[in-house]
Design an enzyme around this catalytic site. Sequence first.
Site, short mmCIF file in Angstrom:
data_model
loop_
_atom_site.label_atom_id
_atom_site.label_comp_id
_atom_site.label_asym_id
_atom_site.label_seq_id
_atom_site.Cartn_x
_atom_site.Cartn_y
_atom_site.Cartn_z
N LYS A 118 0.81 -1.22 0.00
CA LYS A 118 0.00 0.00 0.00
C LYS A 118 0.84 1.27 0.00
CE LYS A 118 -4.16 -1.96 2.08
NZ LYS A 118 -5.17 -1.87 3.16
N LYS A 201 -7.93 -9.59 -7.89
CA LYS A 201 -9.07 -9.58 -6.98
C LYS A 201 -10.02 -8.43 -7.33
CE LYS A 201 -10.05 -9.53 -1.99
NZ LYS A 201 -9.44 -9.39 -0.66
N LYS A 204 -12.58 -2.32 -4.89
CA LYS A 204 -13.24 -1.02 -4.92
C LYS A 204 -12.35 0.06 -5.53
CE LYS A 204 -13.82 -1.50 -0.45
NZ LYS A 204 -14.18 -1.30 0.98
#
Length: 338
Positions: A118, A201, A204
């Site tokens: 991240k 995956k 969002k």
Amino acid sequence: MSETKFTPRVFSGIQPTNHLQLGNYLGAVKRFVEMQNSGIETIYCIVDLHAITVWQEPADLQRATRELAAGYIASGLDPEKSILFNQSQVAEHAQLGWIFNCVARMGWMNRMTQFKDKAGKDREKASVGLFSYPTLMAADILLYHTTHVPVGEDQKQHLELTRDIAAKFNNDFGVDFFPITEPVIEGVATRVMSLRDGSKKMSKSDPSDMSRINMTDDADTIAKKIRKAKTDPDPLPDHLDGLADRPEARNLVNIYAALSEATPQAVVTQFAGKQFGDFKPALADLAVAKLAPIANEMDRLMQDPAEIDRILAHGATRAHAIAAPILEKTYKIVGMVR
């Protein structure tokens, strides 16, 4: 030191960022709804403190928090059967998080792969919270003496850290106070993949809205996204082994299986030899039948944000009643003067 018998209790949380999507529903929320009828106490948390480890526009964060609560309820979560609240309303989460910051070791934190993913290349600009949030996650779980946590594959490492923190705390202070929480990994579609790339995956954060089904999508949008989902030219096989090198086909079969409460093998048996021109309309009809009512109910709930806030506040009161005595005992074990 006698072994403590912990009351069975399930805890899980989802971040209120962007829109709730099909992967969240099939991999988490649907399971949460099923668990609330299992006879085990269930606590479900909207982890808004975790959300701010990266920048959130305040108005967007409020909307996303209420929308996620609406998604839980519209999917069948009963706020009287389960405890549903947002994390920031129960201060004990952050308080226990600090204790665990002092229990966890830097070496453990440096091994957390999600921070590396991240933070990207410029880690120096990442927030301290993004680095240390696994200790807050451990606090979220252990604050309720949680015995079981439903987790996806991407969160298994954080649950292992939670278990390490519990074991080290118990060992350091000579107590058997925190349980060694067990993961619960189940379901045929716990890892729903992108509709545009079966190797990724469903997310969002994907820039393409066509890569996912949002739980707020209406019937026409759901059907359109499934019709346009990436597939291959081959017919469906009669056995799952035939999908081994066909990630997009396998993903659609898994989604059909999860929505229909069937096994993937039962799905390929039903559609063996069929082309996707036959399978996709069937999947679209099933998805619309299962998901459109949830979207409609979410829309209705979002028209009354004050009622959503009331439900979250009620859940926070119930969560606090469990958390406060556990934190108080933790402080006493550590040696804080109370």
